[in-house]
Enzyme design. Structure first.
Site, PDB file in Angstrom:
ATOM      1  N   ARG A  53       0.987  -1.111  -0.002  1.00  0.00           N
ATOM      2  CA  ARG A  53       0.067  -0.103  -0.002  1.00  0.00           C
ATOM      3  C   ARG A  53       0.928   1.192   0.107  1.00  0.00           C
ATOM      4  O   ARG A  53       0.221   2.412  -0.343  1.00  0.00           O
ATOM      5  CB  ARG A  53      -0.992   0.122   1.331  1.00  0.00           C
ATOM      6  CG  ARG A  53      -1.791   1.287   1.225  1.00  0.00           C
ATOM      7  CD  ARG A  53      -2.984   1.243   1.951  1.00  0.00           C
ATOM      8  NE  ARG A  53      -3.109   0.203   2.979  1.00  0.00           N
ATOM      9  CZ  ARG A  53      -2.588   0.700   4.355  1.00  0.00           C
ATOM     10  NH1 ARG A  53      -1.865   1.634   4.479  1.00  0.00           N
ATOM     11  NH2 ARG A  53      -2.672  -0.328   5.330  1.00  0.00           N
ATOM     12  N   TYR A 105     -17.650  15.019 -18.043  1.00  0.00           N
ATOM     13  CA  TYR A 105     -18.008  13.529 -17.786  1.00  0.00           C
ATOM     14  C   TYR A 105     -19.077  13.480 -16.587  1.00  0.00           C
ATOM     15  O   TYR A 105     -18.860  14.007 -15.770  1.00  0.00           O
ATOM     16  CB  TYR A 105     -16.740  12.922 -17.415  1.00  0.00           C
ATOM     17  CG  TYR A 105     -16.712  11.408 -17.104  1.00  0.00           C
ATOM     18  CD1 TYR A 105     -17.115  10.727 -17.929  1.00  0.00           C
ATOM     19  CD2 TYR A 105     -16.689  11.141 -15.603  1.00  0.00           C
ATOM     20  CE1 TYR A 105     -16.917   9.447 -17.590  1.00  0.00           C
ATOM     21  CE2 TYR A 105     -16.770   9.778 -15.503  1.00  0.00           C
ATOM     22  CZ  TYR A 105     -16.792   8.834 -16.327  1.00  0.00           C
ATOM     23  OH  TYR A 105     -17.264   7.478 -16.281  1.00  0.00           O
ATOM     24  N   ASP A 178      -9.009  18.165 -16.345  1.00  0.00           N
ATOM     25  CA  ASP A 178      -9.235  16.648 -16.890  1.00  0.00           C
ATOM     26  C   ASP A 178      -8.886  16.648 -18.384  1.00  0.00           C
ATOM     27  O   ASP A 178      -9.747  17.004 -19.175  1.00  0.00           O
ATOM     28  CB  ASP A 178     -10.637  16.309 -16.617  1.00  0.00           C
ATOM     29  CG  ASP A 178     -10.982  14.732 -16.972  1.00  0.00           C
ATOM     30  OD1 ASP A 178     -10.169  14.217 -17.718  1.00  0.00           O
ATOM     31  OD2 ASP A 178     -11.874  14.094 -16.692  1.00  0.00           O
ATOM     32  N   LYS A 203      -8.670   4.984 -20.410  1.00  0.00           N
ATOM     33  CA  LYS A 203      -9.050   5.516 -21.653  1.00  0.00           C
ATOM     34  C   LYS A 203      -7.766   5.375 -22.595  1.00  0.00           C
ATOM     35  O   LYS A 203      -7.179   4.292 -22.673  1.00  0.00           O
ATOM     36  CB  LYS A 203      -9.893   6.628 -21.442  1.00  0.00           C
ATOM     37  CG  LYS A 203     -10.737   7.035 -20.631  1.00  0.00           C
ATOM     38  CD  LYS A 203     -12.029   6.187 -20.976  1.00  0.00           C
ATOM     39  CE  LYS A 203     -12.987   6.102 -19.438  1.00  0.00           C
ATOM     40  NZ  LYS A 203     -13.202   7.403 -19.228  1.00  0.00           N
TER      41      LYS A 203
HETATM   42  C1  LIG Z   1     -13.774   7.725 -18.173  1.00  0.00           C
HETATM   43  C2  LIG Z   1     -13.607   9.161 -17.488  1.00  0.00           C
HETATM   44  C3  LIG Z   1     -13.349   9.303 -16.179  1.00  0.00           C
HETATM   45  C4  LIG Z   1     -13.395   8.584 -15.086  1.00  0.00           C
HETATM   46  O1  LIG Z   1     -12.608   7.602 -15.297  1.00  0.00           O
HETATM   47  P1  LIG Z   1     -12.577   6.014 -14.612  1.00  0.00           P
HETATM   48  O2  LIG Z   1     -11.215   5.561 -15.028  1.00  0.00           O
HETATM   49  O3  LIG Z   1     -13.797   5.379 -15.431  1.00  0.00           O
HETATM   50  O4  LIG Z   1     -12.826   6.358 -13.173  1.00  0.00           O
HETATM   51  C5  LIG Z   1     -13.228  10.972 -16.097  1.00  0.00           C
HETATM   52  N1  LIG Z   1     -13.221  11.731 -17.078  1.00  0.00           N
HETATM   53  C6  LIG Z   1     -13.291  11.537 -18.163  1.00  0.00           C
HETATM   54  C7  LIG Z   1     -13.378  12.674 -19.255  1.00  0.00           C
HETATM   55  C8  LIG Z   1     -13.444  10.446 -18.712  1.00  0.00           C
HETATM   56  O5  LIG Z   1     -13.765   9.927 -19.968  1.00  0.00           O
END
Ligand SMILES: *Cc1c(COP(=O)(O)O)cnc(C)c1O
Length: 380
Positions: A53, A105, A178, A203
């Protein structure tokens, strides 16, 4: 000899020059051990390795690679993108004022709303891709943090990061971005003045639809906020496993290659849809007449990414009919993987302002003519 920084393609292909010290392997081993021995003098066998951890080697390699790709001093990995976003907000003092972009998102929006409510945070949501709105809301609300997503999912709104950083910093706020849809390959977000860049590594960064992960990167690893996040990750245990970190390292070796091909394919698909009589509107930053194109052209290099949305002329049923006729595109959520996906967001989130006739595409690395042919037969 002139020393210049290596290209992202080189850094990624070689996992930043990683060689396993113990075996000479050109890929890191997967170390499943949760605990690590100390010697007779009670010194750790290897500095930093005490308990899984706290940290482990695969996570360190992946974080080093992610930091380099984003031109950052430090990166922190989390077990999902949402865990990374949650870490950013949880490290803010209660009562903070946060200015958050609207229509981003959906999972982030809903979690942020609930969290801010529980923690007594003052949440202001607005379309921050509009520069005047950004300027005014920063000046009048003096937020502690500004949070944007560019390009946004699923609207592909493009926010000027440098301008957002200027507005945020003028009132002492930090800017968090983001940049999932851009990836570190298309936009080096911190170079435009952001304080923290976040990616859902689930992604494009991993790109093979087989790992959940999230990452934060910064050039201010000594700031109170970053330190609080690192401590919280350690103490509260939102850590990623070594196998997931290993898969990420493997996936990232081809990240620049994949992003280049996906962006090329997406550009061709966007132009095809734009010219199609059954299509109402195409949302893609690579189209010269798209609202966000000017901003995207400055901050997205080498392409405009794999994410695009379009509205089908007609109703939800017409959009669903098109989605249902597609043979190659998988009808599935998520984005940034090597396989192309189609999603009818309205079915998932009917009350969020998403047009009922909108389809979101994530364009993969398939032969682009196959994708066009598939869309062609589905749209008639
Ligand atoms: C998928 C996504 C998230 C969240 O990510 P996870 O790995 O599914 O928790 C946040 N922001 C954007 C733009 C996303 O496409």
């Amino acid at each position: 000899m002139v020393k210049r920084s290596l290209s992202a393609a080189t850094i990624a292909a070689q996992a930043s020059g990683y060689i396993d010290a113990a075996s000479g392997g050109v890929v890191p081993p997967i170390q499943p051990s949760t605990t690590f021995v100390r010697d007779r003098d009670y010194e750790p066998h290897r500095t930093g390795n005490i308990y899984a951890r706290d940290h482990n080697d695969a996570v360190r390699v992946a974080e080093d690679l992610l930091a380099k790709l984003d031109n950052a001093e430090a990166a922190l990995l989390f077990p999902s993108g949402m865990a990374a976003i949650a870490a950013v907000f949880r490290a803010l003092p209660s009562g903070s004022i946060v200015l958050v972009q609207s229509q981003i998102y959906w999972g982030a929006t809903t979690w942020i709303r609930g969290f801010c409510d529980r923690r007594g945070m003052n949440l202001i949501e607005a379309d921050l891709s509009e520069t005047t709105q950004m300027e005014q809301l920063c000046a009048t609300n003096k937020p502690d943090m500004v949070y944007i997503e560019t390009p946004s999912n699923p609207w592909l709104r493009c926010t000027d990061i440098a301008h957002a950083a200027k507005c945020a910093h003028a009132v002492g706020a930090m800017l968090v971005v983001d940049a999932t849809a851009a990836t570190p390959i298309l936009t080096r977000t911190l170079d435009f003045g952001a304080d923290i860049v976040m990616h859902s590594a689930t992604k494009g960064i991993n790109g093979h639809s087989d790992v959940l992960a999230g990452v934060l990167a910064t050039n201010s690893p000594l700031s109170d906020h970053w330190t609080a996040m690192a401590i919280d990750r350690h103490d509260a245990g939102a850590v990623i496993g070594s196998f997931e970190a290993w898969l990420l390292i493997r996936g990232m070796r081809t990240l620049p290659l994949r992003v280049e091909r996906m962006s090329q394919n997406a550009q061709v698909v966007a132009e095809f849809l734009h010219a199609h009589p059954a299509v109402e509107h195409v949302f893609y930053p690579g189209l010269p007449n798209f609202v966000g194109h000017q901003v995207a052209a400055i901050q997205m290099t080498q392409g405009f990414g794999s994410l695009l949305s379009f509205t089908v002329k007609g109703t939800a049923l017409d959009a669903l009919r098109v989605a249902g006729k597609l043979d190659l595109f998988h009808r599935a959520t998520s984005l940034g993987g090597v396989e192309s996906l189609v999603e009818h967001r309205f079915t998932i989130e009917p009350h969020t302002g998403i047009p009922e006739n909108l389809l979101r595409l994530s364009i993969g690395v398939e032969g682009v003519q196959d994708l066009i042919d598939d869309l062609e037969q589905a749209l008639v």
